[in-house]
Scaffold this active site. Sequence first.
Site, PDB file in Angstrom:
ATOM      1  N   ASP A 114       0.913  -1.232  -0.028  1.00 15.04           N
ATOM      2  CA  ASP A 114       0.054   0.051  -0.119  1.00 15.04           C
ATOM      3  C   ASP A 114       0.767   1.367  -0.093  1.00 15.04           C
ATOM      4  O   ASP A 114       1.808   1.731   0.931  1.00 15.04           O
ATOM      5  CB  ASP A 114      -0.979   0.052   1.281  1.00 15.04           C
ATOM      6  CG  ASP A 114      -1.882   1.205   1.151  1.00 15.04           C
ATOM      7  OD1 ASP A 114      -2.919   0.926   0.675  1.00 15.04           O
ATOM      8  OD2 ASP A 114      -1.508   2.230   1.771  1.00 15.04           O
TER       9      ASP A 114
ATOM     10  N   TYR B 296       2.525   9.883  -0.037  1.00 19.92           N
ATOM     11  CA  TYR B 296       3.659   9.163   0.856  1.00 19.92           C
ATOM     12  C   TYR B 296       4.901   9.752   0.027  1.00 19.92           C
ATOM     13  O   TYR B 296       5.947   9.524   0.580  1.00 19.92           O
ATOM     14  CB  TYR B 296       3.506   7.803   0.896  1.00 19.92           C
ATOM     15  CG  TYR B 296       2.444   7.137   1.447  1.00 19.92           C
ATOM     16  CD1 TYR B 296       1.416   8.074   2.324  1.00 19.92           C
ATOM     17  CD2 TYR B 296       1.921   6.107   1.572  1.00 19.92           C
ATOM     18  CE1 TYR B 296       0.428   7.821   2.911  1.00 19.92           C
ATOM     19  CE2 TYR B 296       0.882   5.500   2.111  1.00 19.92           C
ATOM     20  CZ  TYR B 296       0.125   6.497   2.797  1.00 19.92           C
ATOM     21  OH  TYR B 296      -1.067   5.845   3.461  1.00 19.92           O
TER      22      TYR B 296
ATOM     23  N   LYS C 242      -2.914   5.790  -3.881  1.00 21.01           N
ATOM     24  CA  LYS C 242      -4.350   6.753  -3.433  1.00 21.01           C
ATOM     25  C   LYS C 242      -3.882   8.220  -4.145  1.00 21.01           C
ATOM     26  O   LYS C 242      -2.784   8.465  -3.910  1.00 21.01           O
ATOM     27  CB  LYS C 242      -4.487   6.877  -1.812  1.00 21.01           C
ATOM     28  CG  LYS C 242      -4.321   5.492  -1.085  1.00 21.01           C
ATOM     29  CD  LYS C 242      -4.407   5.765   0.242  1.00 21.01           C
ATOM     30  CE  LYS C 242      -4.000   4.615   1.155  1.00 21.01           C
ATOM     31  NZ  LYS C 242      -2.549   4.416   0.883  1.00 21.01           N
TER      32      LYS C 242
ATOM     33  N   HIS D 288      -7.614   9.308  -1.741  1.00 23.10           N
ATOM     34  CA  HIS D 288      -7.104   9.625  -0.202  1.00 23.10           C
ATOM     35  C   HIS D 288      -8.188  10.108   0.779  1.00 23.10           C
ATOM     36  O   HIS D 288      -8.356   9.493   1.865  1.00 23.10           O
ATOM     37  CB  HIS D 288      -5.834  10.028  -0.558  1.00 23.10           C
ATOM     38  CG  HIS D 288      -5.091   9.568   0.568  1.00 23.10           C
ATOM     39  ND1 HIS D 288      -3.618   9.640   0.511  1.00 23.10           N
ATOM     40  CD2 HIS D 288      -5.181   9.293   2.029  1.00 23.10           C
ATOM     41  CE1 HIS D 288      -2.864   9.020   1.637  1.00 23.10           C
ATOM     42  NE2 HIS D 288      -3.968   8.887   2.473  1.00 23.10           N
TER      43      HIS D 288
END
Length: 272
Positions: A43, A48, A73, A104
């Site tokens: 994931d 990120y 996401k 997200h």
Amino acid sequence: MKTVRLNNDVVMPMVGYGTYQIPITTTRDNVLQALRTGYRLIDTAQYYGNESGVGAALTESGLARDQVFVTTKVQTSGYAETKRGLDESLNRFNHDYFDLVLIHWPTGNDLETYRALEDAYQDGKVRAIGLSNFNAAQVQTIIDNSTVVPMVDQIETHLRWQQKRMHAFLASRGIIHESYAPLGEGQPGFMDAPELVKIAAKYHRTPAQVVLRFLNQEGVVVIPKTLNPEHMAQNLDLFSFVLDSADLHVLEGLDRKQALDGWPESMHEDQY
């Protein structure tokens, strides 16, 4: 590995490896270690900043692309921005498709954002699409105004906030419930509840393993994160024991409907 079947028949592992807050410089090495340990669900997210590291680890692992389920996401709003952003994510990932792409966070322009995901799904750039941090009313709005029912809603879920109400809602719509922060993101005291410690001792497992197994037995997909190789292996080793009904009942009693700090107020159960 146990799996779930999404509402479009795509199969998804029930345990994955989360990459939130893993530094960009070490993502490749940590994800490669996870893949070598046996994880087949990874994931990541645009937010990120480590999609490229995930893609590099997948390449170096030597595993066939169809052997690993990768989620990202989108951190975009609206059709054009999301379409462009997803193409940029695929370029960073350096593979032909993602297995799952989620919105997200709700942004207020979610119908247009989701429409971009629907088009990417129809174009074969993603195998499944869904949502993250969406409450019941927000999910229903997507369902009522779209042609593709979301396959997954990834929401904060752990012993202190088991999301029973959202779980029932998602199940009634054929949407898989996926947990982020299943171990409380390492907050002090999260694994110290006497009831949890006692159950862990009974099964000769760690409290973390018991929590993850509990969520899995409740039908929830989990994506714990760790940088510790021993914990990485332990978090994956969930299917050689089964919690009995009495222990499940005890663990259900630890639900406080208590969110971690800083997560969306719209997800609190009094908001829907």
